[in-house]
Design a protein around this motif. Structure first.
Motif, PDB file in Angstrom:
ATOM      1  N   TYR A 138      43.643  41.371  36.523  1.00 33.51           N
ATOM      2  CA  TYR A 138      44.062  42.736  36.842  1.00 33.51           C
ATOM      3  C   TYR A 138      43.899  43.688  35.663  1.00 33.51           C
ATOM      4  O   TYR A 138      43.482  44.821  35.841  1.00 33.51           O
ATOM      5  N   GLY A 139      44.271  43.263  34.466  1.00 28.62           N
ATOM      6  CA  GLY A 139      44.073  44.093  33.292  1.00 28.62           C
ATOM      7  C   GLY A 139      44.814  45.410  33.333  1.00 28.62           C
ATOM      8  O   GLY A 139      44.246  46.454  33.004  1.00 28.62           O
ATOM      9  N   ARG A 169      37.549  39.258  34.368  1.00 28.95           N
ATOM     10  CA  ARG A 169      37.223  39.154  35.798  1.00 28.95           C
ATOM     11  C   ARG A 169      38.163  40.048  36.595  1.00 28.95           C
ATOM     12  O   ARG A 169      39.027  39.575  37.325  1.00 28.95           O
ATOM     13  N   SER A 170      38.015  41.332  36.426  1.00 24.70           N
ATOM     14  CA  SER A 170      38.932  42.266  37.068  1.00 24.70           C
ATOM     15  C   SER A 170      38.690  42.300  38.572  1.00 24.70           C
ATOM     16  O   SER A 170      37.560  42.408  39.035  1.00 24.70           O
ATOM     17  N   PRO A 191      39.433  43.536  31.209  1.00 23.52           N
ATOM     18  CA  PRO A 191      39.698  42.164  31.655  1.00 23.52           C
ATOM     19  C   PRO A 191      38.409  41.474  32.047  1.00 23.52           C
ATOM     20  O   PRO A 191      37.492  42.096  32.606  1.00 23.52           O
ATOM     21  N   ALA A 227      50.811  44.820  30.426  1.00 24.85           N
ATOM     22  CA  ALA A 227      50.477  44.060  29.232  1.00 24.85           C
ATOM     23  C   ALA A 227      51.471  44.308  28.109  1.00 24.85           C
ATOM     24  O   ALA A 227      51.819  43.398  27.351  1.00 24.85           O
ATOM     25  N   LYS A 279      43.521  38.462  24.349  1.00 29.12           N
ATOM     26  CA  LYS A 279      43.869  37.423  25.334  1.00 29.12           C
ATOM     27  C   LYS A 279      44.755  36.356  24.712  1.00 29.12           C
ATOM     28  O   LYS A 279      45.668  35.846  25.362  1.00 29.12           O
ATOM     29  N   TRP A 302      46.586  39.140  33.371  1.00 27.92           N
ATOM     30  CA  TRP A 302      45.737  40.104  32.663  1.00 27.92           C
ATOM     31  C   TRP A 302      44.256  39.838  32.926  1.00 27.92           C
ATOM     32  O   TRP A 302      43.456  40.767  33.035  1.00 27.92           O
ATOM     33  N   TRP A 303      43.893  38.584  33.044  1.00 24.33           N
ATOM     34  CA  TRP A 303      42.480  38.191  33.234  1.00 24.33           C
ATOM     35  C   TRP A 303      41.900  38.840  34.488  1.00 24.33           C
ATOM     36  O   TRP A 303      40.749  39.262  34.505  1.00 24.33           O
TER      37      TRP A 303
END
Length: 466
Positions: free
Chosen positions: A356-357, A417-418, A415, A362, A304, A353-354
């Motif tokens: 959807y990841g 909180r996907s 992630p 990325a 991250k 990213w947090w």
């Protein structure tokens, strides 16, 4: 009495020296012994102009095949004035790399005026062209001279512009088709932080003739959004660049007067030619050294943090370029605005990213930055080579180190909180590819014959412990 006579003698000697130094001079240059016939250079040599004086230049023995002359004067760091016949508006030009046009049938008399308090060494060159050759700067609409064969350079701390007047084809009397003459700009870099006259004049001579230009020069491409006779280049304060324009027509070619710029003023001292001349830029560059090493060797472990740093660097870079083009700001203000924008962009990239990841996105930004760096290296032909090898070594060692540390682990952390649909779980681990088809073994249960024996019948006489 003796002291008074000595003092009077000293004053007379000093006055005589000043009188000799400031007196005007006249020379005549024969043009029947060209230096390079194929390159149309008829004369080239060093001259000296005394302080606060004028050097008059006449020509003789002009070859009959020559239709017009380009007379150019080059000085190092200090300006001189060049004019023809009379010093009136539209007949003179001031600078360090200057030149004027004259017809070969009746050449003008040129005057070089040294307005400085010291003697000046100049390099004088005369090029003769045929009637079929285009006239450099012949279709001038920008400069005060009717025919302006020289280049004009303006710069700031980030970039510099090279401007020239359009060339004129001999068949185009009214300059109605200036695009028929193609003008190509070339550049040669001088040795970094070498402000000596030897390096300066050597750079000029490396683009003085067409053969030298083709051998040493690099083409400066058009930007596509500016005037065709303007080029925009990055400024590297303290690194000189020799620039020249070559006009080509169907019937011949000609060269503009070459020019040199350091994107700074060395005569003001080394401080004016520092690449990082403010505390903020120096602190940021020092910080980037440690941040870069951290991302190179530990970035994937702190994923991250890596996402935020990559987004911040990309946003700051793009903002820096855009603001430098559209606004003329001081270096601290430009760096500060880019840094603020970079922090904002880094936060957006981390939030993406947090929630959807997506691994493809990325690595996309890092890949684009790598492509930008490789394109810059290829474009400048490995200038800035030892540094390139250092980058390659850091990238290779960083990849191997992180690959070793993350063996057996997932390639990307989940992630926090996907909000995207969950991917099917599998045995994928870092460094293991599971794309091979798995052999499915089907076990068919076989019937098992189990014989169940009936218990023996008992009677009253059967022993209980039998």
């Amino acid at each position: 009495m003796v002291q008074e006579k000595c003092f009077l003698f000293f004053v007379l000697v000093l006055f005589s020296a000043v009188a000799v130094a400031t007196q005007n001079a006249t020379i005549t240059i024969p043009l029947n012994k060209p230096i390079t016939t194929n390159n149309k250079e008829l004369y080239g040599d060093f001259l000296y102009v005394n302080q606060s004086s004028t050097l008059q230049v006449n020509f003789s023995a002009v070859p009959k095949t020559v239709s017009f002359l380009i007379f150019q004067v080059h000085s190092h760091l200090v300006n001189v004035t060049l004019y023809n016949n009379t010093l009136t508006a539209g007949s003179y030009v001031v600078g360090t790399n200057i030149g004027l046009y004259t017809s070969a049938k009746k050449p003008d008399t040129f005057f070089i005026y040294n307005q400085n308090v010291d003697d000046v060494q100049i390099y004088v060159s005369v090029h003769g062209y045929k009637i079929t050759d285009p006239i450099p700067g012949g279709c001038n609409m920008e400069f005060p001279i009717p025919i302006a064969p020289y280049l004009r350079i303006t710069y700031n701390r980030e970039y510099f512009f090279v401007d020239g007047a359009a060339a004129k084809d001999i068949t185009d009397v009214n300059c109605n088709s200036v695009k028929d003459v193609e003008v190509t700009f070339y550049r040669v870099y001088l040795k970094e932080r070498d402000f000596s006259p030897e390096s300066y004049f050597a750079g000029l001579k490396s683009v003085m003739t067409l053969d030298n230009v083709l051998e040493n020069g690099e083409i400066i491409p058009e930007t596509g959004v500016m005037w065709s006779m303007r080029r925009m280049l990055s400024a590297y304060a303290g690194t000189g660049a020799a620039l020249v324009g070559v006009a080509r027509a169907a019937s011949g070619y000609s060269l503009y007067v070459p020019a040199v710029t350091y994107a700074c003023r060395p005569e003001l001292g080394d401080a004016d030619c520092e690449l990082l001349d403010d505390v903020l830029s120096q602190m940021i560059c020092a910080t980037l050294l440690f941040v870069g090493l951290f991302v190179c060797y530990f970035g994937h472990r702190f994923f991250k943090t890596e996402m935020f740093l990559i987004g911040m660097a990309s946003g700051a870079l793009v903002t820096y370029i855009i603001i430098a083009i559209i606004a003329d700001l001081e270096r601290p203000a430009l760096v500060g605005a880019s840094l603020v924008s970079g922090v904002f962009f880094g936060a957006i990239w981390l939030v993406f990213w947090w929630f959807y990841g997506i691994p493809v996105f990325a690595v996309l930004l890092s890949t684009l930055n790598l492509g930008f760096l490789i394109a810059a290296i290829v474009y400048y032909r490995l200038p800035d080579a030892l540094l390139t090898l250092l980058w390659v070594a850091l990238a290779a060692t960083g990849f191997l180190y992180q690959h070793y540390r993350h063996r057996g682990r997932p390639p990307f952390p989940p992630p926090p909180r996907s909000i995207s649909p969950r991917m099917p779980e599998g045995p994928t681990v870092y460094g293991v590819w599971t794309g091979y088809p798995q052999r499915v073994i089907t076990v068919t249960p076989q019937p098992v014959n189990i014989r169940i024996e009936e218990p023996a019948r008992t009677t009253e006489r059967t022993p209980l412990l039998a």
